[in-house]
Design a protein around this motif. Structure first.
Motif, PDB file in Angstrom:
ATOM      1  N   VAL A   5      -5.550  13.112  -2.317  1.00  0.00           N
ATOM      2  CA  VAL A   5      -5.954  11.711  -2.101  1.00  0.00           C
ATOM      3  C   VAL A   5      -5.714  10.675  -2.900  1.00  0.00           C
ATOM      4  N   THR A   6      -5.317   9.390  -2.481  1.00  0.00           N
ATOM      5  CA  THR A   6      -4.423   8.501  -3.266  1.00  0.00           C
ATOM      6  C   THR A   6      -5.926   7.537  -3.001  1.00  0.00           C
ATOM      7  N   ARG A   7      -5.854   6.260  -4.006  1.00  0.00           N
ATOM      8  CA  ARG A   7      -6.468   4.928  -4.509  1.00  0.00           C
ATOM      9  C   ARG A   7      -6.359   4.043  -3.633  1.00  0.00           C
ATOM     10  N   ALA A   8      -4.601   4.253  -2.831  1.00  0.00           N
ATOM     11  CA  ALA A   8      -4.152   2.861  -1.788  1.00  0.00           C
ATOM     12  C   ALA A   8      -5.147   3.891  -0.452  1.00  0.00           C
ATOM     13  N   GLU A   9      -5.204   4.810  -0.530  1.00  0.00           N
ATOM     14  CA  GLU A   9      -5.011   5.634   1.153  1.00  0.00           C
ATOM     15  C   GLU A   9      -6.949   4.950   1.455  1.00  0.00           C
ATOM     16  N   ARG A  10      -7.439   5.118  -0.268  1.00  0.00           N
ATOM     17  CA  ARG A  10      -9.129   4.871   0.043  1.00  0.00           C
ATOM     18  C   ARG A  10      -9.687   3.649   0.296  1.00  0.00           C
ATOM     19  N   GLU A  11      -8.579   2.337   0.294  1.00  0.00           N
ATOM     20  CA  GLU A  11      -8.514   1.332   0.533  1.00  0.00           C
ATOM     21  C   GLU A  11      -8.134   1.572   1.777  1.00  0.00           C
ATOM     22  N   MET A  12      -7.524   2.108   2.589  1.00  0.00           N
ATOM     23  CA  MET A  12      -6.917   1.775   3.833  1.00  0.00           C
ATOM     24  C   MET A  12      -8.441   2.948   4.389  1.00  0.00           C
ATOM     25  N   HIS A  13      -8.279   3.382   4.202  1.00  0.00           N
ATOM     26  CA  HIS A  13      -9.946   4.080   5.142  1.00  0.00           C
ATOM     27  C   HIS A  13     -10.852   2.953   5.136  1.00  0.00           C
ATOM     28  N   ALA A  14     -10.718   2.729   3.906  1.00  0.00           N
ATOM     29  CA  ALA A  14     -12.147   0.984   4.306  1.00  0.00           C
ATOM     30  C   ALA A  14     -12.117   0.973   5.508  1.00  0.00           C
ATOM     31  N   THR A  19      12.514  -0.800   6.643  1.00  0.00           N
ATOM     32  CA  THR A  19      12.700  -0.003   5.443  1.00  0.00           C
ATOM     33  C   THR A  19      10.935   0.533   5.001  1.00  0.00           C
ATOM     34  N   PHE A  20      10.177   1.101   5.580  1.00  0.00           N
ATOM     35  CA  PHE A  20       9.332   1.164   5.279  1.00  0.00           C
ATOM     36  C   PHE A  20       9.681   2.667   5.215  1.00  0.00           C
ATOM     37  N   ASP A  21       9.954   3.586   5.857  1.00  0.00           N
ATOM     38  CA  ASP A  21      10.590   5.034   5.118  1.00  0.00           C
ATOM     39  C   ASP A  21      11.404   5.228   4.578  1.00  0.00           C
ATOM     40  N   GLU A  28       1.735   6.989  -6.941  1.00  0.00           N
ATOM     41  CA  GLU A  28      -0.074   7.380  -7.377  1.00  0.00           C
ATOM     42  C   GLU A  28       0.138   8.790  -7.002  1.00  0.00           C
ATOM     43  N   ALA A  29       0.946   9.319  -5.472  1.00  0.00           N
ATOM     44  CA  ALA A  29       1.135  10.810  -4.941  1.00  0.00           C
ATOM     45  C   ALA A  29       1.920  11.195  -5.641  1.00  0.00           C
ATOM     46  N   GLY A  30       2.924  10.613  -6.492  1.00  0.00           N
ATOM     47  CA  GLY A  30       4.408  11.214  -7.268  1.00  0.00           C
ATOM     48  C   GLY A  30       5.824  11.422  -6.086  1.00  0.00           C
ATOM     49  N   GLY A  31       5.315  10.730  -4.989  1.00  0.00           N
ATOM     50  CA  GLY A  31       6.442  10.862  -3.802  1.00  0.00           C
ATOM     51  C   GLY A  31       5.912  10.994  -2.500  1.00  0.00           C
ATOM     52  N   GLN A  32       6.674  11.468  -1.169  1.00  0.00           N
ATOM     53  CA  GLN A  32       6.205  11.482  -0.109  1.00  0.00           C
ATOM     54  C   GLN A  32       4.712  12.504  -0.099  1.00  0.00           C
ATOM     55  N   LYS A  33       4.663  13.356  -0.127  1.00  0.00           N
ATOM     56  CA  LYS A  33       4.044  14.847   0.111  1.00  0.00           C
ATOM     57  C   LYS A  33       2.598  14.834  -1.578  1.00  0.00           C
ATOM     58  N   PRO A  34       1.976  14.234  -0.172  1.00  0.00           N
ATOM     59  CA  PRO A  34      -0.078  13.494  -1.433  1.00  0.00           C
ATOM     60  C   PRO A  34      -0.471  15.134  -1.598  1.00  0.00           C
ATOM     61  N   LEU A  72       0.930  -1.333   0.062  1.00  0.00           N
ATOM     62  CA  LEU A  72      -0.105  -0.204   0.460  1.00  0.00           C
ATOM     63  C   LEU A  72       0.810   1.571  -0.297  1.00  0.00           C
ATOM     64  N   GLN A  73       1.799   0.814   0.820  1.00  0.00           N
ATOM     65  CA  GLN A  73       2.219   2.084   0.878  1.00  0.00           C
ATOM     66  C   GLN A  73       3.169   2.531  -0.224  1.00  0.00           C
ATOM     67  N   ALA A  74       4.085   1.621  -1.637  1.00  0.00           N
ATOM     68  CA  ALA A  74       4.096   1.515  -2.724  1.00  0.00           C
ATOM     69  C   ALA A  74       3.559   2.162  -4.238  1.00  0.00           C
ATOM     70  N   ARG A  75       2.227   1.712  -3.563  1.00  0.00           N
ATOM     71  CA  ARG A  75       0.488   2.460  -4.202  1.00  0.00           C
ATOM     72  C   ARG A  75       0.860   3.539  -3.931  1.00  0.00           C
ATOM     73  N   ARG A  76       0.668   4.090  -3.298  1.00  0.00           N
ATOM     74  CA  ARG A  76       0.214   5.489  -2.551  1.00  0.00           C
ATOM     75  C   ARG A  76       1.982   6.532  -2.777  1.00  0.00           C
TER      76      ARG A  76
END
Length: 339
Positions: A125-134, A232-234, A116-122, A109-113
């Motif tokens: 709202v990305t599709r990956a984050e919508r999945e997280m929110h669900a 290595t999450f960050d 989709e966001a084009g970097g660390q600073k969105p 999910l982090q890799a997809r975010r």
């Protein structure tokens, strides 16, 4: 805002009222704070650098909450590493991403975010984050409004690009000292150390040698506790630690759900923090601990140091508390001056 981002915001408005965008920030913040509303307010999910979380996101959310009379009982923070204490009394609830998702799933999910966001600073709202929110709503058992980090990044981007004065932006930041989990009083004073590669401290042989010599120098003066996590999450890889009887790992056996909470406690109980210039070197002064930030490439935005000084002034911190930046090319001279 790009055409793609504009279309994304329109799509979100058609299909969901969950997300708050900066264009409607004032009206949306007032709406979520309305006394008649019972819906939980999810703050996050936060997946970007800890420096931006500490210097901007938490103080910005605190400003919104205090000016809109948002009841903390409705607020649920979603972050990672057990950082509920960073948010203090801002929220009654906390969900950890490492509890919500298996490590491989969260990494995906982090890799997809990031893609989709084009970097660390969105900026949206990305599709990956919508999945997280669900998944967050499923855990809460109810629909929830989301105060999303894109609100922050759109608001402060002009500051980071030097198009707006940091002083003006700081009016929307309210700092509070992070809470620290209890731990046993250390037997002897120690220096907390966290080194990793970054754009300001790239993976080069001179930088590896600088870390080795720094750790050995500190160990010759007293105890050293390292904060390497193995995670290595960050996108920051830890550096190897030399063997020395005065150097010991501080996070051995600490699970991902607690690693940042334990780092916070270890830094708070140290006499000094030394590490790569970045997020942890902001955390230390906010905890009242002086920090030394190492770098080899002066490619960072000094505006963050201005914001840190503003935050420390709000907290009434001592003048000696802050970050001393040290170019590793001049390490020997620096250590000679500090003996």
């Amino acid at each position: 805002m790009s055409i793609r981002a504009t279309r994304e915001l329109r799509r979100l408005r058609r299909h969901s009222s969950l997300f708050i965008e900066s264009r409607r920030a004032g009206r949306s913040a007032a709406s979520i704070a309305a006394a008649r509303s019972k819906q939980p307010v999810v703050v996050g999910p936060w997946l970007a650098e800890i420096g931006f979380e500490l210097l901007y996101w938490i103080p910005f959310v605190r400003h919104i909450a205090s000016h809109r009379a948002l009841d903390p009982a409705r607020v649920v923070v979603v972050s990672r590493g057990g950082v509920a204490g960073w948010y203090g009394d801002l929220a009654a609830g906390y969900l950890d991403l490492f509890d919500l998702f298996e490590p491989d799933r969260l990494a995906d999910l982090q890799a997809r975010r990031l893609a989709e966001a084009g970097g660390q600073k969105p900026l949206t709202v990305t599709r990956a984050e919508r999945e997280m929110h669900a998944c967050i709503e499923e855990r809460l058992g109810t629909r929830a409004t989301c105060l999303h980090p894109s609100l922050l990044f759109q608001r402060f981007r002009p500051v980071w690009r030097h198009r707006e004065s940091p002083r003006k932006a700081c009016r929307q930041l309210e700092f509070q000292r992070p809470l620290v989990q209890a731990m046993a009083e250390p037997e002897r004073p120690y220096v907390a150390v966290k080194t990793y590669f970054s754009s300001a401290f790239p993976d080069t042989e001179p930088n590896r040698e600088a870390v080795r010599s720094t750790l050995l120098h500190l160990a010759s003066q007293g105890d050293v506790v390292t904060l390497e996590t193995g995670l290595t999450f960050d996108d920051h890889d830890d550096l190897p630690i030399p063997d020395h009887p005065a150097i010991r790992p501080g996070l051995a056996g600490v699970p991902p759900t607690e690693n940042l909470a334990m780092q916070t406690a270890l830094i708070a109980n140290s006499r000094m923090f030394v590490g790569t210039y970045g997020g942890p070197s902001y955390l230390a002064p906010l905890l009242g601990v002086p920090a030394i930030g190492l770098f080899s490439e002066a490619n960072f935005a000094t505006v963050h140091l201005d914001v840190l000084r503003h935050g420390l002034a709000q907290l009434g911190a001592a003048a000696s508390t802050g970050v001393s930046l040290v170019d590793v090319a001049h390490l020997e001279a620096f250590w000679a001056l500090t003996r």
